[in-house]
Scaffold this active site. Sequence first.
Site, PDB file in Angstrom:
ATOM      1  N   GLU B  27      13.922  77.058  55.883  1.00 37.78           N
ATOM      2  CA  GLU B  27      14.893  76.263  56.640  1.00 37.78           C
ATOM      3  C   GLU B  27      14.356  75.952  58.039  1.00 37.78           C
ATOM      4  OE1 GLU B  27      18.567  78.367  57.315  1.00 37.78           O
ATOM      5  OE2 GLU B  27      19.677  76.546  57.844  1.00 37.78           O
ATOM      6  N   LYS B 100      22.791  69.891  54.886  1.00 35.25           N
ATOM      7  CA  LYS B 100      23.517  71.151  54.676  1.00 35.25           C
ATOM      8  C   LYS B 100      25.033  70.934  54.730  1.00 35.25           C
ATOM      9  CE  LYS B 100      23.311  75.919  56.540  1.00 35.25           C
ATOM     10  NZ  LYS B 100      22.488  76.777  57.435  1.00 35.25           N
ATOM     11  N   CYS B 154      20.571  77.652  52.975  1.00 32.95           N
ATOM     12  CA  CYS B 154      21.049  78.912  53.565  1.00 32.95           C
ATOM     13  C   CYS B 154      22.531  79.200  53.287  1.00 32.95           C
ATOM     14  CB  CYS B 154      20.725  78.918  55.056  1.00 32.95           C
ATOM     15  SG  CYS B 154      20.675  80.602  55.739  1.00 32.95           S
TER      16      CYS B 154
END
Lengths: 294, 294
Positions: B27, B100, B154
């Site tokens: 990430e 994300k 994540c």
Amino acid sequence: MTKTSGTTIPRIREAAQRGAQIVCLKELFNAQYFAKSQRHERFDIAEPIPGPTTIAMQQVAKELGVVIIVPIFERQARGVYRNSAAIIDADGSLLGVYRKMHIPDDPLFNEKFYFTPGDAAEDDEIDRSSAVARQASGFRVWRTRFADVGVLICWDQWYPEAARITSLLGAEVLFYPTAIGWHPKEKAEFGRAQVDAWRTVQRSHAIANGVYVAVVNRVGHEKPIPGQPGLEFWGTSFLADPFGIVIAEGSTGQEEILVGEVDLGRMEEVRRNWPFLRDRRIDAYAGLDRRFID
Amino acid sequence: MTKTSGTTIPRIREAAQRGAQIVCLKELFNAQYFAKSQRHERFDIAEPIPGPTTIAMQQVAKELGVVIIVPIFERQARGVYRNSAAIIDADGSLLGVYRKMHIPDDPLFNEKFYFTPGDAAEDDEIDRSSAVARQASGFRVWRTRFADVGVLICWDQWYPEAARITSLLGAEVLFYPTAIGWHPKEKAEFGRAQVDAWRTVQRSHAIANGVYVAVVNRVGHEKPIPGQPGLEFWGTSFLADPFGIVIAEGSTGQEEILVGEVDLGRMEEVRRNWPFLRDRRIDAYAGLDRRFID
């Protein structure tokens, strides 16, 4: 009540003596696992709720002051049979019925032959204060004397959707009465990985939702038909905390009473530290109501 | 490109030499994890897609004939910054961008300050053949030369919904570029349980969906501010097969290239034997679009 359930009540007394407040029995607790093959006469095992077994259990619950989750083969009507669990409060009242929503069908697990799936709740029924009469639709939570509990049955345990909705309804503990085991010919090669996958996916429901997960599995080798290898149920019942940590666990081979402690303060602590429920993208989950998207 | 990414390209070459076909970076790969505190000047790190970093990576992908997943801090417009990943095919073409969707915000992870969440896909966009221009909305799958891949970032890893939708879109591998670590004062008491919960929930996505899951985490102790304890990223990158079995795993402390093999035949075999996708109750999942149901 069958001979099997005749041995169950003394065990419930023993559990209560050991401090249990909520007692959960295994899936279809009062008979051998009969769905290994398709036999029409086995529908005779089914009984209504309330009916002889659940009424007897209501008396036991009241006498001992414990909540009892009673999974049985339910006869709702001629031709409508369910894989159900009655939720009985510690005063003996019947709070409601959960009817297994996800029905498997695989070699030795002919469940789609026996069980009508549970009904979906109507939108206006997604309300945990709804009347008992409506308490047998969809995913549910029951406010018992000791905790708010959700009940899901066996194959449901593979579906994150079921655990999520039941948690959003306010469940503090998800109970999974279960009948899962090894096909004897698969055990050596795949047995360990199967138990691990099963344990992992259920621990993940605890983690993703910040709830306790209590899994109550059958145990032992059942061979109902001469010449058939039968199924060896793998036990390994367990209680996981809201971080997925297994705090009580049974053996793979022995019938036993497994007692574990639920700390609702722990649940709040875990959810504050890893606040997954805060950040769900409910605007972006439309795809979940599709079987496949291509 | 920053100094950090200057060390990345030689590693991509090395991975390709070792047989990697799809390379996924961590990430926000080309900087330290900058969201530990709120600093307006850190928005300067962001760049557009396509932009210098992704264009350089397109050249590398084409040269080596590998797919590259490139997670960077994206500048979409003045004041609109995203935590994104560019998906580059093995011919160097930019297939699209994942932004994300689930944004955390916790001590040392001030992500809601920096990152605008990914947009939900419109209903008519839930279509993996849609135009590249629409490829930056919601959960997505990209057909690369070597596999159909989904990318989640994540915090997304804690959400079964994200893994499910991406799998239903046809993902064969779910990639999770990640930056998760220990707060130094928590490591001794909670560190092991945290890694275990993180690993468990992601292995469960593999199991529940019958897909490969590839997790690429940061590693090492970053201390950007004098006097601040910083974060110790716990590595432990891994590849799990569709049964949740970890088939490749990195260390907790060493930067390394982790190579694992995906067998699409294994995916079909697992889904035939434990056919969870067959039995989903899409009629009963309405509660999933609620934050809490009381």
